[in-house]
Motif scaffolding. Structure first.
Motif, PDB file in Angstrom:
ATOM      1  N   ILE A 112       0.856  -1.180   0.000  1.00 52.28           N
ATOM      2  CA  ILE A 112       0.000   0.000   0.000  1.00 52.28           C
ATOM      3  C   ILE A 112       0.891   1.229   0.000  1.00 52.28           C
ATOM      4  O   ILE A 112       1.883   1.297   0.728  1.00 52.28           O
ATOM      5  CB  ILE A 112      -0.901   0.026   1.247  1.00 52.28           C
ATOM      6  CG1 ILE A 112      -1.858  -1.158   1.249  1.00 52.28           C
ATOM      7  CG2 ILE A 112      -1.684   1.341   1.337  1.00 52.28           C
ATOM      8  CD1 ILE A 112      -2.511  -1.405   2.593  1.00 52.28           C
ATOM      9  N   MET A 113       0.526   2.191  -0.837  1.00 50.68           N
ATOM     10  CA  MET A 113       1.241   3.464  -0.865  1.00 50.68           C
ATOM     11  C   MET A 113       0.248   4.577  -0.556  1.00 50.68           C
ATOM     12  O   MET A 113      -0.845   4.627  -1.128  1.00 50.68           O
ATOM     13  CB  MET A 113       1.871   3.713  -2.229  1.00 50.68           C
ATOM     14  CG  MET A 113       2.630   5.026  -2.333  1.00 50.68           C
ATOM     15  SD  MET A 113       3.403   5.188  -3.975  1.00 50.68           S
ATOM     16  CE  MET A 113       4.179   6.787  -3.792  1.00 50.68           C
ATOM     17  N   GLY A 114       0.595   5.442   0.372  1.00 51.99           N
ATOM     18  CA  GLY A 114      -0.227   6.596   0.683  1.00 51.99           C
ATOM     19  C   GLY A 114       0.488   7.870   0.271  1.00 51.99           C
ATOM     20  O   GLY A 114       1.682   8.025   0.527  1.00 51.99           O
ATOM     21  N   SER A 115      -0.227   8.769  -0.386  1.00 53.60           N
ATOM     22  CA  SER A 115       0.343  10.048  -0.815  1.00 53.60           C
ATOM     23  C   SER A 115      -0.540  11.188  -0.330  1.00 53.60           C
ATOM     24  O   SER A 115      -1.769  11.136  -0.476  1.00 53.60           O
ATOM     25  CB  SER A 115       0.445  10.123  -2.343  1.00 53.60           C
ATOM     26  OG  SER A 115       1.336   9.164  -2.849  1.00 53.60           O
ATOM     27  N   ILE A 116       0.082  12.205   0.263  1.00 53.85           N
ATOM     28  CA  ILE A 116      -0.634  13.426   0.626  1.00 53.85           C
ATOM     29  C   ILE A 116       0.096  14.605  -0.008  1.00 53.85           C
ATOM     30  O   ILE A 116       1.299  14.762   0.164  1.00 53.85           O
ATOM     31  CB  ILE A 116      -0.694  13.631   2.146  1.00 53.85           C
ATOM     32  CG1 ILE A 116      -1.518  12.523   2.808  1.00 53.85           C
ATOM     33  CG2 ILE A 116      -1.301  14.991   2.477  1.00 53.85           C
ATOM     34  CD1 ILE A 116      -1.636  12.666   4.318  1.00 53.85           C
ATOM     35  N   SER A 117      -0.634  15.399  -0.759  1.00 55.39           N
ATOM     36  CA  SER A 117      -0.070  16.598  -1.383  1.00 55.39           C
ATOM     37  C   SER A 117      -1.013  17.760  -1.119  1.00 55.39           C
ATOM     38  O   SER A 117      -2.106  17.590  -0.562  1.00 55.39           O
ATOM     39  CB  SER A 117       0.107  16.392  -2.889  1.00 55.39           C
ATOM     40  OG  SER A 117      -1.143  16.087  -3.500  1.00 55.39           O
ATOM     41  N   GLY A 118      -0.603  18.943  -1.526  1.00 59.41           N
ATOM     42  CA  GLY A 118      -1.449  20.103  -1.318  1.00 59.41           C
ATOM     43  C   GLY A 118      -2.708  20.067  -2.152  1.00 59.41           C
ATOM     44  O   GLY A 118      -3.809  20.326  -1.657  1.00 59.41           O
ATOM     45  N   LEU A 173      -4.441  11.372  -1.355  1.00 59.22           N
ATOM     46  CA  LEU A 173      -5.205  12.390  -0.650  1.00 59.22           C
ATOM     47  C   LEU A 173      -4.547  13.748  -0.861  1.00 59.22           C
ATOM     48  O   LEU A 173      -3.373  13.832  -1.169  1.00 59.22           O
ATOM     49  CB  LEU A 173      -5.268  12.100   0.851  1.00 59.22           C
ATOM     50  CG  LEU A 173      -5.894  10.786   1.286  1.00 59.22           C
ATOM     51  CD1 LEU A 173      -4.807   9.767   1.583  1.00 59.22           C
ATOM     52  CD2 LEU A 173      -6.769  10.986   2.514  1.00 59.22           C
ATOM     53  N   SER A 174      -5.335  14.797  -0.667  1.00 62.73           N
ATOM     54  CA  SER A 174      -4.789  16.151  -0.758  1.00 62.73           C
ATOM     55  C   SER A 174      -5.363  16.999   0.356  1.00 62.73           C
ATOM     56  O   SER A 174      -6.452  16.721   0.891  1.00 62.73           O
ATOM     57  CB  SER A 174      -5.121  16.794  -2.114  1.00 62.73           C
ATOM     58  OG  SER A 174      -6.514  17.059  -2.217  1.00 62.73           O
ATOM     59  N   LEU A 175      -4.620  18.041   0.730  1.00 60.02           N
ATOM     60  CA  LEU A 175      -5.131  18.978   1.724  1.00 60.02           C
ATOM     61  C   LEU A 175      -6.411  19.645   1.232  1.00 60.02           C
ATOM     62  O   LEU A 175      -7.331  19.899   2.010  1.00 60.02           O
ATOM     63  CB  LEU A 175      -4.075  20.046   2.024  1.00 60.02           C
ATOM     64  CG  LEU A 175      -2.743  19.563   2.592  1.00 60.02           C
ATOM     65  CD1 LEU A 175      -1.821  20.765   2.852  1.00 60.02           C
ATOM     66  CD2 LEU A 175      -2.927  18.762   3.865  1.00 60.02           C
ATOM     67  N   LEU A 176      -6.500  19.910  -0.070  1.00 61.29           N
ATOM     68  CA  LEU A 176      -7.697  20.526  -0.633  1.00 61.29           C
ATOM     69  C   LEU A 176      -8.905  19.612  -0.467  1.00 61.29           C
ATOM     70  O   LEU A 176      -9.992  20.068  -0.083  1.00 61.29           O
ATOM     71  CB  LEU A 176      -7.468  20.851  -2.111  1.00 61.29           C
ATOM     72  CG  LEU A 176      -8.641  21.514  -2.840  1.00 61.29           C
ATOM     73  CD1 LEU A 176      -9.011  22.838  -2.190  1.00 61.29           C
ATOM     74  CD2 LEU A 176      -8.303  21.715  -4.321  1.00 61.29           C
ATOM     75  N   ALA A 177      -8.738  18.320  -0.741  1.00 66.17           N
ATOM     76  CA  ALA A 177      -9.842  17.375  -0.594  1.00 66.17           C
ATOM     77  C   ALA A 177     -10.248  17.242   0.870  1.00 66.17           C
ATOM     78  O   ALA A 177     -11.440  17.194   1.199  1.00 66.17           O
ATOM     79  CB  ALA A 177      -9.441  16.014  -1.157  1.00 66.17           C
TER      80      ALA A 177
END
Length: 401
Positions: free
Chosen positions: A124-130, A202-206
Motif C-alpha cells: 500500500i502506498m499513501g500520498s498526501i499533497s497540497g 489524498l490532498s489537503l484541498l480534498a
C-alpha cells in the motif's frame, strides 16, 4: 471501556515506512503506530521540516513531537547511491509506504507505486499533497493557511463583521491526517482480506473540502450567503465572571433556558415560538439573554442549565481544560516524558491504543538509524560504510563517544 479493550493493538506486525513530513502524513502514520504498527520515520539529513515549526528545543518542535510518537527514526540521504538502495530495501520489507512530496518527486527517487509493487506485491502506498496528483494546481506547494483560504474555511470562520479569519491551528493538516489514517486503515483491511494493495491519494484541498460539507451545502442552497445561526439561541454570552457557551437545539431546550433566566413568558412570545421565528429575531433574543447572563457567575448558570438539559459550557483555555474535572476523571490528558520537553500533557488517542506508559517518545533525527539497518539485514561493516559515506546518519546520544 475495559483495560483489555484499550490495550487492543489491531495493526501489530504491520510495517510502515513513513517518508512524509510536516503534520498531515506523520499524524496519519502516528495513528497506525498507536494501533500497533511498526512505523519507521525516514528523514533526509536536514530533517523533517516539521522540526522547524512551533516551539523548538534540542532538534524537536511541538509540531514534530505531536505527530511522531511510537515511531523509530532513520536518517537517509536518498540522493546517494547507498541511501537510495537502503530506502528500496526498507520499502521491500514494508506493508505500506507513506509520502507527502509534491507530485512526481517520489518517482524521481525511484519509489513510485509501480516500483514499490514490484518490490513488494500487494504493498500500500499513501500520498498526501497540497492539491492532488493532477490538475492545474498539482505542482503548487500547499500550506495549511493557504488551504484554509482556498477551501472557503477562512470565510466560513469569519468574525461578526464578516472579516475572514484563519482557524488558529493547523486544522487542514490535522483533518487530512485523520482522513488519511482512516483510508490507510481501510486499505490495510483490504490487504488482509485479499492480499491486494493500492495507491491511496489524498490532498489537503480534498480534506478541507470534505470537512466543510454542511456549511458548503448551506451556502449553495442560500445562494452563497452565510448562515448566521443554525439554531437560535446559540452563541457565547458574558456571565458576570467570564464567557459561557449556550446552544438550544430544540424548543424544549429554549423553554428550559427561558425558565432558568426567569422569563417563562418567552415560551408564548410569537417571535420565539420555533427555531425559524427565533432565527428571524436572533439579534433581539441574544441581546435579551445576554442581559440576564451578565447578572450571575457562569458556574451558577451552568449548574442551572444542566438541570433542565440545555447545552452549555465555559470557554476554557488549555490550562482550564487540563483542570476540568471530567477531563481528569477520564484521564484524557495524561502526562508523558519527552527527552527535549520534559513532562508534557499528551491527549489520549481516542479508541484503541497503548497505555501512556508504553508510548515510545517522538524520536530525534536519525535516533535509531543503526538499529534499523541491523534489523534490515545489514552487517556492521556495511553499516559503518553507509554512515562514513554519509548515505545514512546516526544521531549521537549521551552514551556515544
Amino acid at each position: 471501556m475495559s483495560k483489555e479493550a484499550t490495550e487492543f493493538l489491531p495493526f501489530r506486525g504491520i510495517r510502515v515506512l513513513d517518508l512524509s513530513q510536516g503534520l498531515a502524513g506523520p499524524y496519519a502514520t502516528q495513528m497506525l503506530a498507536m494501533m500497533g504498527a511498526t512505523v519507521l520515520k525516514v528523514e533526509p539529513p536536514q530533517g523533517d521540516w516539521g522540526r522547524l515549526m512551533g516551539l523548538r528545543r534540542e532538534g524537536h518542535s511541538t509540531l514534530s513531537v505531536s505527530a511522531n510518537w511510537n515511531k523509530r527514526a532513520i536518517c537517509i540521504d536518498a540522493r546517494t547511491e547507498g541511501g537510495a538502495s537502503v530506502l528500496k530495501r526498507l520499502a521491500s520489507q514494508s506493508d505500506m509506504v507513506m509520502e507527502s512530496f509534491r507530485p512526481g518527486v517520489i518517482d524521481k527517487i525511484g519509489l513510485g507505486y509501480d516500483v514499490l509493487n514490484e518490490l513488494r506485491p500487494g504493498i500500500i502506498m499513501g500520498s498526501i499533497s497540497g492539491f492532488g496528483q493532477t490538475g492545474p494546481y498539482a505542482e503548487r506547494p500547499g500550506s495549511d493557511s493557504i488551504l484554509q483560504a482556498i477551501s472557503g474555511m477562512s470565510v466560513m470562520n469569519a468574525d461578526a463583521q464578516g472579516n475572514p479569519k484563519r482557524v488558529g491551528m493547523l486544522a487542514v493538516d490535522m483533518i487530512t491526517g485523520l482522513y488519511a489514517g482512516f483510508a490507510l486503515a481501510s486499505a490495510l483491511y483490504q490487504q488482509k482480506l485479499t492480499g491486494e494493495g493500492g495507491h491511496i491519494d489524498l490532498s489537503l484541498l480534498a480534506g478541507a473540502s470534505a470537512f466543510q460539507a454542511m456549511p458548503m451545502m448551506e451556502s449553495f442552497l442560500q445562494g452563497g450567503q452565510r448562515s448566521a445561526h443554525v439554531t437560535v439561541p446559540s452563541g457565547t454570552f458574558e456571565a458576570s465572571d467570564g464567557p459561557i457557551s449556550v446552544v438550544c437545539l430544540r424548543n424544549e431546550m429554549f423553554y428550559g433556558l427561558a425558565r432558568v433566566l426567569g422569563h417563562p413568558e418567552w415560551q408564548q412570545d410569537p417571535r420565539f415560538s420555533d427555531n425559524e421565528s427565533r432565527q428571524r429575531h436572533a439579534t433581539e433574543i441574544h441581546q435579551l439573554i445576554g442581559q440576564v447572563f451578565a447578572t450571575r457567575p457562569r458556574a451558577h448558570w451552568i449548574d442551572r442549565l444542566n438541570e433542565v438539559g440545555v447545552l452549555c459550557g465555559p470557554l476554557n483555555d488549555y490550562t482550564d481544560l487540563l483542570r476540568d474535572p471530567q477531563v481528569q476523571s477520564l484521564n484524557l490528558m495524561p502526562e508523558v516524558s519527552h527527552q527535549a520537553f520534559g513532562k508534557i500533557p499528551f491527549p489520549k488517542f481516542p479508541g484503541v491504543g497503548p497505555s501512556v506508559e508504553n508510548l515510545r517518545p517522538a524520536p530525534g533525527l536519525g535516533e535509531h538509524t543503526c538499529e534499523v539497518l541491523r534489523e534490515a539485514g545489514y552487517d556492521e561493516e556495511r553499516i559503518s560504510s553507509l554512515v562514513s559515506t554519509k548515505a545514512c546518519f546516526q544521531a549521537l546520544t549521551k552514551t556515544d563517544n
